[in-house]
Structure formats: structure tokens, C-alpha cells
Scaffold this motif. Sequence first.
Motif, PDB file in Angstrom:
ATOM      1  N   LYS A   1      16.722  76.971 -16.842  1.00  0.00           N
ATOM      2  CA  LYS A   1      17.630  77.801 -17.625  1.00  0.00           C
ATOM      3  C   LYS A   1      19.053  77.265 -17.674  1.00  0.00           C
ATOM      4  N   ASN A   2      19.393  76.326 -16.827  1.00  0.00           N
ATOM      5  CA  ASN A   2      20.754  75.809 -16.795  1.00  0.00           C
ATOM      6  C   ASN A   2      20.837  74.549 -17.640  1.00  0.00           C
ATOM      7  N   LYS A   3      21.181  74.716 -18.908  1.00  0.00           N
ATOM      8  CA  LYS A   3      21.147  73.584 -19.819  1.00  0.00           C
ATOM      9  C   LYS A   3      22.522  73.175 -20.324  1.00  0.00           C
ATOM     10  N   TYR A   4      23.349  74.119 -20.727  1.00  0.00           N
ATOM     11  CA  TYR A   4      24.556  73.810 -21.462  1.00  0.00           C
ATOM     12  C   TYR A   4      25.805  74.217 -20.681  1.00  0.00           C
ATOM     13  N   LYS A   5      26.877  73.463 -20.928  1.00  0.00           N
ATOM     14  CA  LYS A   5      28.121  73.690 -20.213  1.00  0.00           C
ATOM     15  C   LYS A   5      29.289  73.261 -21.096  1.00  0.00           C
ATOM     16  N   LEU A   6      30.468  73.777 -20.807  1.00  0.00           N
ATOM     17  CA  LEU A   6      31.682  73.380 -21.510  1.00  0.00           C
ATOM     18  C   LEU A   6      32.515  72.471 -20.629  1.00  0.00           C
ATOM     19  N   ALA A   7      33.290  71.611 -21.254  1.00  0.00           N
ATOM     20  CA  ALA A   7      34.254  70.772 -20.542  1.00  0.00           C
ATOM     21  C   ALA A   7      35.510  70.705 -21.403  1.00  0.00           C
ATOM     22  N   LYS A   8      36.634  70.504 -20.740  1.00  0.00           N
ATOM     23  CA  LYS A   8      37.917  70.468 -21.442  1.00  0.00           C
ATOM     24  C   LYS A   8      38.659  69.200 -21.046  1.00  0.00           C
ATOM     25  N   VAL A   9      39.272  68.540 -22.021  1.00  0.00           N
ATOM     26  CA  VAL A   9      40.054  67.335 -21.764  1.00  0.00           C
ATOM     27  C   VAL A   9      41.419  67.762 -21.239  1.00  0.00           C
ATOM     28  N   VAL A  10      41.802  67.223 -20.071  1.00  0.00           N
ATOM     29  CA  VAL A  10      43.104  67.572 -19.481  1.00  0.00           C
ATOM     30  C   VAL A  10      44.067  66.390 -19.458  1.00  0.00           C
ATOM     31  N   ARG A  11      43.537  65.168 -19.585  1.00  0.00           N
ATOM     32  CA  ARG A  11      44.411  63.993 -19.587  1.00  0.00           C
ATOM     33  C   ARG A  11      43.689  62.865 -20.301  1.00  0.00           C
ATOM     34  N   VAL A  12      44.465  62.115 -21.095  1.00  0.00           N
ATOM     35  CA  VAL A  12      43.909  60.974 -21.811  1.00  0.00           C
ATOM     36  C   VAL A  12      44.777  59.764 -21.504  1.00  0.00           C
ATOM     37  N   THR A  13      44.158  58.690 -21.050  1.00  0.00           N
ATOM     38  CA  THR A  13      44.855  57.417 -20.853  1.00  0.00           C
ATOM     39  C   THR A  13      44.256  56.410 -21.827  1.00  0.00           C
ATOM     40  N   ASP A  14      44.672  55.159 -21.709  1.00  0.00           N
ATOM     41  CA  ASP A  14      44.180  54.139 -22.630  1.00  0.00           C
ATOM     42  C   ASP A  14      42.676  53.924 -22.537  1.00  0.00           C
TER      43      ASP A  14
ATOM     44  N   ARG B   1      38.358  71.030 -31.445  1.00  0.00           N
ATOM     45  CA  ARG B   1      39.771  70.929 -31.102  1.00  0.00           C
ATOM     46  C   ARG B   1      40.431  72.260 -31.463  1.00  0.00           C
ATOM     47  N   PRO B   2      41.005  72.953 -30.479  1.00  0.00           N
ATOM     48  CA  PRO B   2      41.658  74.232 -30.780  1.00  0.00           C
ATOM     49  C   PRO B   2      42.836  74.054 -31.738  1.00  0.00           C
ATOM     50  N   VAL B   3      42.962  74.983 -32.645  1.00  0.00           N
ATOM     51  CA  VAL B   3      44.084  75.007 -33.579  1.00  0.00           C
ATOM     52  C   VAL B   3      45.007  76.134 -33.144  1.00  0.00           C
ATOM     53  N   ARG B   4      46.243  75.792 -32.822  1.00  0.00           N
ATOM     54  CA  ARG B   4      47.227  76.743 -32.281  1.00  0.00           C
ATOM     55  C   ARG B   4      46.656  77.491 -31.071  1.00  0.00           C
ATOM     56  N   ASN B   5      46.010  76.731 -30.192  1.00  0.00           N
ATOM     57  CA  ASN B   5      45.394  77.237 -28.959  1.00  0.00           C
ATOM     58  C   ASN B   5      44.352  78.320 -29.215  1.00  0.00           C
ATOM     59  N   GLN B   6      43.695  78.270 -30.359  1.00  0.00           N
ATOM     60  CA  GLN B   6      42.620  79.211 -30.652  1.00  0.00           C
ATOM     61  C   GLN B   6      41.375  78.460 -31.084  1.00  0.00           C
ATOM     62  N   LEU B   7      40.245  78.975 -30.620  1.00  0.00           N
ATOM     63  CA  LEU B   7      38.952  78.411 -30.969  1.00  0.00           C
ATOM     64  C   LEU B   7      37.977  79.561 -31.160  1.00  0.00           C
ATOM     65  N   TYR B   8      37.270  79.564 -32.267  1.00  0.00           N
ATOM     66  CA  TYR B   8      36.340  80.648 -32.611  1.00  0.00           C
ATOM     67  C   TYR B   8      37.028  82.008 -32.542  1.00  0.00           C
ATOM     68  N   GLY B   9      38.288  82.051 -32.937  1.00  0.00           N
ATOM     69  CA  GLY B   9      39.020  83.314 -33.009  1.00  0.00           C
ATOM     70  C   GLY B   9      39.533  83.853 -31.704  1.00  0.00           C
ATOM     71  N   ASN B  10      39.500  83.065 -30.629  1.00  0.00           N
ATOM     72  CA  ASN B  10      39.978  83.543 -29.356  1.00  0.00           C
ATOM     73  C   ASN B  10      40.881  82.501 -28.712  1.00  0.00           C
ATOM     74  N   PHE B  11      41.726  82.945 -27.802  1.00  0.00           N
ATOM     75  CA  PHE B  11      42.732  82.099 -27.179  1.00  0.00           C
ATOM     76  C   PHE B  11      42.095  81.147 -26.167  1.00  0.00           C
ATOM     77  N   VAL B  12      42.593  79.899 -26.167  1.00  0.00           N
ATOM     78  CA  VAL B  12      42.164  78.887 -25.211  1.00  0.00           C
ATOM     79  C   VAL B  12      43.403  78.458 -24.427  1.00  0.00           C
ATOM     80  N   ARG B  13      43.332  78.501 -23.125  1.00  0.00           N
ATOM     81  CA  ARG B  13      44.477  78.078 -22.308  1.00  0.00           C
ATOM     82  C   ARG B  13      44.711  76.593 -22.469  1.00  0.00           C
ATOM     83  N   PRO B  14      45.988  76.185 -22.686  1.00  0.00           N
ATOM     84  CA  PRO B  14      46.291  74.758 -22.835  1.00  0.00           C
ATOM     85  C   PRO B  14      46.189  73.998 -21.522  1.00  0.00           C
TER      86      PRO B  14
END
Length: 160
Positions: free
Chosen positions: A75-88, A147-160
Motif C-alpha cells: 500500500k505504500n507506493k507514492y510520496k511527495l518531495a520538495k526541492v530546497v536547494r539547487v546547485t550546478d 511548480r507552485p505559482v505564488r506559493n499555491q498548488l492545486y488551490g492551496n498554500f505551499v510553504r516556501p
Amino acid sequence: MQNAFESQLPKSKLTISLNKLVLLVFLLMVMYFGFDRYKQHQTEQAETTVLVLNPQISDIYFLDMRLIKGDLERKNKYKLAKVVRVTDDNVAIVYGRFFYQWQYSVVNSIQYGDLSNDDYFTPIPEYIPLNKIREMENNGAIYLIKRPVRNQLYGNFVRP
């Protein structure tokens, strides 16, 4: 008297053609909405291909963990991840704390505001090379990127 018992009510040709018309309209509506959903899916996949080439902070990765780690429960198939830092050459991502059984459950959790919680993501990031991120997208381990637009995704707030 025999004719009186065997008589049937004649079906009007208008009723038959009206039924066919209703069926035709219903089938056309189903085809239209099916095609619309297919085009939406194609657009999301094209957007994912573009976003994987140019990662930015706060991008949300939708992961199929079965393709990343093969030892998961059924039952454990899907998960979310968030990018916090990008380097070269690396991308730092933090994983969500929850697993989901279905892909639509991941979207529902965003719509219900789970990403606005401070403790939704793990605090320690994992650094993944950019070429590995591209490989994960190609083999389906990353099945969607938003990619969140104005810190919103699917109509809800996403923490930066």
C-alpha cells in the motif's frame, strides 16, 4: 377475437430515433471529456519534462517509491518531495513524511492543505545529482513535477 389479443401497440419511429439521439449525445460527451483528460495528461507530462531540466526551489516532485526502493509494502507506493536547494550539479530534496496508496490521494492531500504544515517534510535533505533526477523522470520514478505559482498548488498554500 384472435386479433384483439395479439394486437400490440405500435412503436413510434420518433421514440426510437430520440433514444438513438440521446445515446449519440451521451457518447459524444464521454468522448469529449475523455479526450480533454488525455490532453491535460499530455500537457502535464510535457511540463514535467521541461521542469526536470530546470529545477527551482519549491518544485514539488511526485514520486513512485516502488521504482526507487523495491522493498515497500503493497500500500505504500507514492510520496511527495520538495526541492530546497539547487546547485550546478545537485538538487537537495526533502521527502514528505507520508506514503499514499493512489496517485489521486497525493493530489487530494495537497488540496486539503497538507503541504502548508510546518512538519510535513523531513528536515534533512537528500542531495541527488541532476543526471540521476533526469534518469528518475525517464524511468517513471518521478511521474509528475509541479511548480507552485505564488506559493499555491492545486488551490492551496505551499510553504516556501
